[in-house]
Design a protein around this motif. Structure first.
Motif, PDB file in Angstrom:
ATOM      1  N   TYR A 139      -9.197  -0.836  -7.647  1.00 26.06           N
ATOM      2  CA  TYR A 139     -10.173  -1.806  -7.157  1.00 26.06           C
ATOM      3  C   TYR A 139     -10.061  -2.092  -5.667  1.00 26.06           C
ATOM      4  O   TYR A 139     -10.907  -2.783  -5.112  1.00 26.06           O
ATOM      5  CB  TYR A 139     -10.015  -3.124  -7.916  1.00 26.06           C
ATOM      6  CG  TYR A 139     -10.028  -2.931  -9.411  1.00 26.06           C
ATOM      7  CD1 TYR A 139     -11.219  -2.658 -10.078  1.00 26.06           C
ATOM      8  CD2 TYR A 139      -8.854  -2.979 -10.151  1.00 26.06           C
ATOM      9  CE1 TYR A 139     -11.226  -2.449 -11.457  1.00 26.06           C
ATOM     10  CE2 TYR A 139      -8.869  -2.778 -11.520  1.00 26.06           C
ATOM     11  CZ  TYR A 139     -10.057  -2.512 -12.166  1.00 26.06           C
ATOM     12  OH  TYR A 139     -10.063  -2.303 -13.516  1.00 26.06           O
ATOM     13  N   SER A 140      -9.004  -1.598  -5.034  1.00 25.20           N
ATOM     14  CA  SER A 140      -8.771  -1.916  -3.634  1.00 25.20           C
ATOM     15  C   SER A 140      -8.196  -0.708  -2.918  1.00 25.20           C
ATOM     16  O   SER A 140      -7.368   0.012  -3.477  1.00 25.20           O
ATOM     17  CB  SER A 140      -7.783  -3.089  -3.524  1.00 25.20           C
ATOM     18  OG  SER A 140      -7.385  -3.292  -2.188  1.00 25.20           O
ATOM     19  N   THR A 141      -8.603  -0.499  -1.680  1.00 22.58           N
ATOM     20  CA  THR A 141      -8.002   0.562  -0.883  1.00 22.58           C
ATOM     21  C   THR A 141      -6.993  -0.012   0.102  1.00 22.58           C
ATOM     22  O   THR A 141      -6.092   0.691   0.545  1.00 22.58           O
ATOM     23  CB  THR A 141      -9.070   1.354  -0.108  1.00 22.58           C
ATOM     24  OG1 THR A 141      -9.815   0.450   0.716  1.00 22.58           O
ATOM     25  CG2 THR A 141      -9.990   2.092  -1.058  1.00 22.58           C
ATOM     26  N   ARG A 142      -7.123  -1.270   0.439  1.00 26.23           N
ATOM     27  CA  ARG A 142      -6.199  -1.908   1.387  1.00 26.23           C
ATOM     28  C   ARG A 142      -4.860  -2.223   0.750  1.00 26.23           C
ATOM     29  O   ARG A 142      -3.812  -2.057   1.362  1.00 26.23           O
ATOM     30  CB  ARG A 142      -6.827  -3.190   1.955  1.00 26.23           C
ATOM     31  CG  ARG A 142      -6.039  -3.781   3.095  1.00 26.23           C
ATOM     32  CD  ARG A 142      -6.807  -4.849   3.842  1.00 26.23           C
ATOM     33  NE  ARG A 142      -6.727  -6.168   3.282  1.00 26.23           N
ATOM     34  CZ  ARG A 142      -5.669  -6.975   3.374  1.00 26.23           C
ATOM     35  NH1 ARG A 142      -4.591  -6.570   3.961  1.00 26.23           N
ATOM     36  NH2 ARG A 142      -5.704  -8.179   2.872  1.00 26.23           N
ATOM     37  N   VAL A 143      -4.878  -2.695  -0.495  1.00 28.35           N
ATOM     38  CA  VAL A 143      -3.669  -3.032  -1.245  1.00 28.35           C
ATOM     39  C   VAL A 143      -3.712  -2.220  -2.532  1.00 28.35           C
ATOM     40  O   VAL A 143      -4.612  -2.401  -3.351  1.00 28.35           O
ATOM     41  CB  VAL A 143      -3.614  -4.546  -1.549  1.00 28.35           C
ATOM     42  CG1 VAL A 143      -2.459  -4.875  -2.466  1.00 28.35           C
ATOM     43  CG2 VAL A 143      -3.537  -5.355  -0.258  1.00 28.35           C
ATOM     44  N   THR A 144      -2.731  -1.326  -2.705  1.00 29.68           N
ATOM     45  CA  THR A 144      -2.747  -0.470  -3.898  1.00 29.68           C
ATOM     46  C   THR A 144      -1.918  -1.032  -5.039  1.00 29.68           C
ATOM     47  O   THR A 144      -2.083  -0.621  -6.180  1.00 29.68           O
ATOM     48  CB  THR A 144      -2.236   0.942  -3.559  1.00 29.68           C
ATOM     49  OG1 THR A 144      -0.902   0.846  -3.040  1.00 29.68           O
ATOM     50  CG2 THR A 144      -3.158   1.625  -2.553  1.00 29.68           C
ATOM     51  N   LYS A 186       0.861  -1.182   0.000  1.00 27.34           N
ATOM     52  CA  LYS A 186       0.000   0.000   0.000  1.00 27.34           C
ATOM     53  C   LYS A 186       0.897   1.232   0.000  1.00 27.34           C
ATOM     54  O   LYS A 186       1.852   1.313   0.772  1.00 27.34           O
ATOM     55  CB  LYS A 186      -0.895   0.006   1.237  1.00 27.34           C
ATOM     56  CG  LYS A 186      -1.832   1.206   1.306  1.00 27.34           C
ATOM     57  CD  LYS A 186      -2.750   1.091   2.494  1.00 27.34           C
ATOM     58  CE  LYS A 186      -3.673   2.279   2.624  1.00 27.34           C
ATOM     59  NZ  LYS A 186      -4.630   2.419   1.554  1.00 27.34           N
ATOM     60  N   THR A 241      -3.295  -1.947  -8.373  1.00 31.11           N
ATOM     61  CA  THR A 241      -4.608  -2.437  -7.931  1.00 31.11           C
ATOM     62  C   THR A 241      -5.430  -1.355  -7.243  1.00 31.11           C
ATOM     63  O   THR A 241      -6.535  -1.622  -6.789  1.00 31.11           O
ATOM     64  CB  THR A 241      -4.451  -3.638  -6.972  1.00 31.11           C
ATOM     65  OG1 THR A 241      -3.685  -3.236  -5.839  1.00 31.11           O
ATOM     66  CG2 THR A 241      -3.784  -4.815  -7.665  1.00 31.11           C
ATOM     67  N   GLU A 242      -4.891  -0.130  -7.177  1.00 30.16           N
ATOM     68  CA  GLU A 242      -5.602   0.926  -6.452  1.00 30.16           C
ATOM     69  C   GLU A 242      -6.943   1.280  -7.062  1.00 30.16           C
ATOM     70  O   GLU A 242      -7.767   1.923  -6.426  1.00 30.16           O
ATOM     71  CB  GLU A 242      -4.746   2.191  -6.302  1.00 30.16           C
ATOM     72  CG  GLU A 242      -4.469   2.916  -7.594  1.00 30.16           C
ATOM     73  CD  GLU A 242      -3.146   2.505  -8.233  1.00 30.16           C
ATOM     74  OE1 GLU A 242      -2.733   3.192  -9.166  1.00 30.16           O
ATOM     75  OE2 GLU A 242      -2.544   1.509  -7.818  1.00 30.16           O
TER      76      GLU A 242
END
Length: 121
Positions: free
Chosen positions: A59-64, A17, A56-57
């Motif tokens: 689609y995801s806030t936990r793992v960018t 992240k 991946t940011e």
């Protein structure tokens, strides 16, 4: 040792992240920092490692981001992680959320069966 007897490569999925310090830089500063402060250390301290980088940011806030590394063996992987930990990548530019490490089709080698995989048509 034949190709069939060599140890399979180690694949590591680094789920990361972005940190505020990284995001505060301009894109040009990020490219420069990554090349000079991170990759130069990795190249100087490791051999037998290759990587791919996935954003991946969207689609995801936990793992960018997911940084996929393939190492020729466990020693090469350990040297890679040691090198990364000594750069601003680790816990300054990025938080390492998780590390998923494995070998492709390990079960097939263990049980001496063909790997299960889909084939593109």
């Amino acid at each position: 040792m034949s190709a069939e007897e060599t140890a399979p490569p180690v694949t590591a999925f680094l789920l990361i992240k972005t940190m505020p310090e990284w995001l505060a830089m301009t894109p040009e500063e990020r490219v420069h920092a990554f090349g000079t402060e991170v990759m130069s250390v990795v190249k100087a301290r490791t051999t037998g490692v290759r990587s791919r980088f996935y954003d991946t940011e969207f689609y995801s806030t936990r793992v960018t981001d997911v940084w996929v590394w393939e190492a020729d063996d466990h020693e090469a992987y350990q040297l890679l992680i040691d090198a990364l930990r000594e750069t601003p990548f680790w816990d300054r530019y990025f938080e390492v959320v998780d590390l998923l490490v494995g070998t492709e089709n390990g079960y097939a080698r263990t049980y001496n069966v063909d790997p299960v995989a889909t084939v593109s048509t």
